[in-house]
Write a protein that holds these residues in place. Structure first.
Motif, PDB file in Angstrom:
ATOM      1  N   TYR A  26       0.842  -1.203   0.000  1.00 24.53           N
ATOM      2  CA  TYR A  26       0.000   0.000   0.000  1.00 24.53           C
ATOM      3  C   TYR A  26       0.878   1.254   0.000  1.00 24.53           C
ATOM      4  N   MET A  56      -5.663   5.100   5.684  1.00 22.88           N
ATOM      5  CA  MET A  56      -6.309   5.078   4.373  1.00 22.88           C
ATOM      6  C   MET A  56      -6.558   3.655   3.875  1.00 22.88           C
ATOM      7  N   LEU A  57      -5.773   2.706   4.381  1.00 25.80           N
ATOM      8  CA  LEU A  57      -6.007   1.315   3.987  1.00 25.80           C
ATOM      9  C   LEU A  57      -7.325   0.830   4.598  1.00 25.80           C
ATOM     10  N   LEU A  59      -9.749   2.761   5.360  1.00 25.82           N
ATOM     11  CA  LEU A  59     -10.802   3.479   4.637  1.00 25.82           C
ATOM     12  C   LEU A  59     -11.072   2.822   3.283  1.00 25.82           C
ATOM     13  N   ALA A  60     -10.024   2.293   2.666  1.00 25.93           N
ATOM     14  CA  ALA A  60     -10.204   1.599   1.383  1.00 25.93           C
ATOM     15  C   ALA A  60     -11.107   0.377   1.559  1.00 25.93           C
ATOM     16  N   PHE A  61     -11.005  -0.271   2.720  1.00 28.09           N
ATOM     17  CA  PHE A  61     -11.893  -1.421   2.978  1.00 28.09           C
ATOM     18  C   PHE A  61     -13.353  -0.951   3.034  1.00 28.09           C
ATOM     19  N   PHE A  84     -10.155   7.836  12.450  1.00 29.97           N
ATOM     20  CA  PHE A  84      -9.298   6.675  12.696  1.00 29.97           C
ATOM     21  C   PHE A  84      -9.052   6.634  14.204  1.00 29.97           C
TER      22      PHE A  84
END
Lengths: 136, 132
Positions: A26, A56-57, A59-61, A84
């Protein structure tokens, strides 16, 4: 295709394991090389004591979950607002979930507001927030 | 840049963004997004835009270079339309607020993403806490 639009309805969620390899991939793909995600020695000196995954990872989920549940409208008018709240550390399997919390009309458009979360194995929320998506 | 130089209203960018199909696929793959029904229909993952700008912001502020402990505390994003591979997008970021709380610097950046015609494709807000 029917999309979640009933108050209290759960979204189709999923679980995903966050490995250090995924965090490193990522970092390369996003360009975010903050040492707190990559450098073991630096991370050990921080309040977290170890490397942590990018927020952000997580959030990507959530993004992926919203795309799955609202495939035709999420990318054209979707809004996400998240905090977060706890770091995900490598090798944790997180649960990505959502529930329909509110239905409303904005600018003549019917919108669904979902409460979304990414939960760590110990039950702590790594991410909490809301995602609002047009119904059509 | 020194963290003491950060001021509310400060502008960052413009950042030119152009993701090839390979860039876009690498980003989606890095998130582990491999569920069969889900795809981006040949478009860029919208968060990829935001992640790119965040990476530029933390580089411009000197977070990586100076190894400043940082926490990404919150994120908002609204997507107005999809962005195609190799489409030219420009991001303009503004330091909306910057305050010192107990020795930590809380910064909120707002970013607008526009296409070649100046039309908005997305906007976002990022809250970052820096502990120098």
């Amino acid at each position: 295709m029917s999309v979640p639009s009933t108050l209290g309805q759960s979204l189709r969620g999923f679980r995903r394991t966050v490995t250090q390899d995924r965090v490193t991939a990522y970092a390369h793909a996003s360009g975010d090389h903050n040492p707190i995600h990559l450098d073991e020695d630096f991370a050990a000196s921080t309040r977290f004591g170890r490397r942590i995954a990018h927020g952000m990872l997580s959030l990507a989920f959530v993004w992926e979950m919203m795309s799955l549940n609202y495939p035709t409208t999420w990318h054209r008018g979707g809004t996400v607002k998240t905090r977060f709240t706890s770091p995900v550390v490598p090798n944790e399997e997180v649960a990505v979930s959502g529930i329909v919390k509110r239905l409303r009309t904005i600018g003549g458009k019917q919108m669904v507001e979902c409460e979304v979360a990414v939960t760590r194995p110990n039950g702590e929320k790594a991410l909490t927030g809301s995602a609002t998506v047009p119904l059509a | 840049m020194n963290l003491d130089d950060l001021k509310s209203g400060q502008l960052f960018g413009p950042y030119a963004i152009e993701f090839t199909r390979s860039d876009a696929d690498d980003y989606i793959s890095a998130t582990g997004d491999d569920l069969t029904p889900h795809n981006f229909g040949g478009n860029v993952h919208p968060l990829h835009l935001d992640a790119f700008v965040l990476s530029r912001l933390i580089a411009d502020i000197g977070i990586v270079e100076n190894r400043i402990e940082t926490v990404h505390a919150g994120q908002q994003m609204t997507v107005h339309r999809e962005v195609a591979h190799s489409e030219n997008i420009v991001a303009n970021a503004t330091l909306k607020s910057c305050s010192n709380r107990r020795g930590s610097i809380w910064a909120i950046f707002e970013t607008e993403f526009v296409d070649h015609s100046g039309a908005a494709v997305a906007d976002s807000s990022s809250t970052i806490i820096m502990m120098p």
